[in-house]
Each structure stands twice: as structure tokens, then as C-alpha cells.
Motif scaffolding. Sequence first.
Motif, PDB file in Angstrom:
ATOM      1  N   UNK A 264      -8.074   7.116 -10.949  1.00 15.97           N
ATOM      2  CA  UNK A 264      -8.759   6.256 -10.000  1.00 15.97           C
ATOM      3  C   UNK A 264      -9.305   7.089  -8.852  1.00 15.97           C
ATOM      4  N   UNK A 265     -10.293   6.522  -8.172  1.00 14.00           N
ATOM      5  CA  UNK A 265     -10.800   7.131  -6.953  1.00 14.00           C
ATOM      6  C   UNK A 265     -10.301   6.319  -5.769  1.00 14.00           C
ATOM      7  N   UNK A 266      -9.975   7.019  -4.693  1.00 16.80           N
ATOM      8  CA  UNK A 266      -9.427   6.341  -3.522  1.00 16.80           C
ATOM      9  C   UNK A 266     -10.441   5.366  -2.942  1.00 16.80           C
ATOM     10  N   UNK A 267      -9.974   4.158  -2.710  1.00 18.18           N
ATOM     11  CA  UNK A 267     -10.779   3.119  -2.081  1.00 18.18           C
ATOM     12  C   UNK A 267      -9.922   2.478  -0.998  1.00 18.18           C
ATOM     13  N   UNK A 268     -10.398   2.495   0.251  1.00 19.81           N
ATOM     14  CA  UNK A 268      -9.591   2.006   1.365  1.00 19.81           C
ATOM     15  C   UNK A 268      -9.265   0.525   1.235  1.00 19.81           C
ATOM     16  N   UNK A 269     -10.203  -0.264   0.708  1.00 15.11           N
ATOM     17  CA  UNK A 269      -9.947  -1.696   0.540  1.00 15.11           C
ATOM     18  C   UNK A 269      -8.868  -1.920  -0.520  1.00 15.11           C
ATOM     19  N   UNK A 270      -8.916  -1.146  -1.589  1.00 14.38           N
ATOM     20  CA  UNK A 270      -7.899  -1.263  -2.627  1.00 14.38           C
ATOM     21  C   UNK A 270      -6.535  -0.825  -2.100  1.00 14.38           C
ATOM     22  N   UNK A 271      -6.527   0.218  -1.290  1.00 16.56           N
ATOM     23  CA  UNK A 271      -5.265   0.708  -0.715  1.00 16.56           C
ATOM     24  C   UNK A 271      -4.663  -0.340   0.218  1.00 16.56           C
ATOM     25  N   UNK A 272      -5.507  -1.029   0.970  1.00 20.59           N
ATOM     26  CA  UNK A 272      -5.048  -2.086   1.864  1.00 20.59           C
ATOM     27  C   UNK A 272      -4.477  -3.254   1.057  1.00 20.59           C
ATOM     28  N   UNK A 273      -5.141  -3.585  -0.047  1.00 26.18           N
ATOM     29  CA  UNK A 273      -4.651  -4.657  -0.914  1.00 26.18           C
ATOM     30  C   UNK A 273      -3.319  -4.273  -1.550  1.00 26.18           C
ATOM     31  N   UNK A 274      -3.182  -3.014  -1.932  1.00 27.64           N
ATOM     32  CA  UNK A 274      -1.925  -2.542  -2.522  1.00 27.64           C
ATOM     33  C   UNK A 274      -0.776  -2.742  -1.539  1.00 27.64           C
ATOM     34  N   UNK A 275      -1.033  -2.501  -0.256  1.00 24.72           N
ATOM     35  CA  UNK A 275       0.005  -2.689   0.760  1.00 24.72           C
ATOM     36  C   UNK A 275       0.388  -4.167   0.875  1.00 24.72           C
ATOM     37  N   UNK A 276      -0.605  -5.053   0.778  1.00 23.66           N
ATOM     38  CA  UNK A 276      -0.322  -6.491   0.818  1.00 23.66           C
ATOM     39  C   UNK A 276       0.492  -6.922  -0.402  1.00 23.66           C
ATOM     40  N   UNK A 277       0.176  -6.342  -1.545  1.00 20.70           N
ATOM     41  CA  UNK A 277       0.925  -6.643  -2.760  1.00 20.70           C
ATOM     42  C   UNK A 277       2.345  -6.086  -2.684  1.00 20.70           C
ATOM     43  N   UNK A 278       2.537  -5.002  -1.941  1.00 18.79           N
ATOM     44  CA  UNK A 278       3.888  -4.479  -1.710  1.00 18.79           C
ATOM     45  C   UNK A 278       4.749  -5.525  -1.000  1.00 18.79           C
ATOM     46  N   UNK A 279       4.159  -6.215  -0.031  1.00 23.47           N
ATOM     47  CA  UNK A 279       4.888  -7.254   0.705  1.00 23.47           C
ATOM     48  C   UNK A 279       5.277  -8.394  -0.219  1.00 23.47           C
TER      49      UNK A 279
END
Length: 217
Positions: free
Chosen positions: A31-46
Motif C-alpha cells: 500500500x501507499x501511505x494515505x493520511x485519510x486512510x491512516x486517520x480512518x485506521x485510528x478510528x477503527x482502532x477505537x
Amino acid sequence: MSFHRTAALFCRRLKGPITLAYECRIKSDRLRLDKEQLSLAAALDTLHSSLVSERIHIPDAYLDDAANHFAHSAYKVPSSFSLISFAGVARAVARAVANINSLIAAGNAPQKGIYIHGSVGVGKSLLMDLFYSVCADGVSIESEGEMTPPIKRRRKRCHFHEFMLDVHQRIHAYKLLHPRSNPIPPVAVALAKEARLLCFDEMQITDIADAMIVKQI
């Protein structure tokens, strides 16, 4: 252990399993880093954390009385209508609702979930699949020394259209046997008994009847 090494370990522990799995795929060039995807991943962590927590959990036992009745009668034609039987079911449902309400009142309300929206091709299904994979199989990142076991919750991933077809079929089957009863509560109980985590792909509601059903479920 050096300061930088300690700081790196501390920062890593602040990340959840979905973020770690996402970053692992970036490091392996999948994958390529995407800031929006990284932010969503953090929400999914919660969300993942709330599913792991035993405190925020409504036990199946609170629904057993009602669910057992529906399981034994929903697809059978009763020989006769019994007012006593109906009263027993009503009491069972009342007990289940009272128990659930007591949990919610005590601050144990379950996580409602996350609705992911965006343009085509931005990674909505990709992140949902990653989240479901971590929930179903856990995640092990040897290079990071991280391991997360699967969650102890029944789960299901499906296309939203297929889910609604199933719900409509269940409602129709119940109404054939109980034309004067509200079919939504027993159908909702059956769904809750089958899966506590539902992941929908292509969730879109354009029909008013579907909207009313989903709101009640």
C-alpha cells in the motif's frame, strides 16, 4: 535500552492493531501511505478496542428467553394460539429489555459503529476488510514484536443488499406466522444472536421501508 528505542516502543504501543497492520502493508510496499486512510485506521482502532472490552458487552443470556422462543416458532406453524404462551414471551422480552437497559444505564452502552463514506477508489472497502481481517484472524507483526488475537465476538461481513434481502425474508416468514405482531424485535434478536459485529460493503439506503427497518434494528 536507548532513549530513542524506548520512545519508539512507547509510540508503537499507542497505536492500535488496525493502524499497525496498515503500516505493515505500507512497509511491505503493498500500500501507499494515505493520511485519510491512516486517520480512518485510528478510528477503527477505537472500535476494535470497544469490541475487545468485556465491559461493553451485552451477553446473549439476556436475550436467550426471547430468542429461544423465536428460534422454535418462527418457522413452524403453531397448532393453536395460546394466550398463556404469548404472555410468557412478552415477559421474556421484557426481562431482556430490562437487563439491556440496566447495562446501558450503568455506562456499558455498546459502540454504535462507524460509517465510512467517500469517493470511489479511496480505500473504503480496503480499510473495512483490513479491520474485519484483524477482528477475525488477529494480527501478528514479528518485526514490531506485536501480536493481537482475534476478538471473541461472532462476526459477519456481507454486501448490504444481500443483508437486506435476508432481513426482508425473515420479516416475511415471521409475519406469515404472526400477522398481528411486530416482526422487527424477533428478527433483530436473531441477528444479534448470529453476529455482534456486522461489516457491510456498499451500504446505501434509498428505500424508505429499508430505512425504517434499519432504524429499528
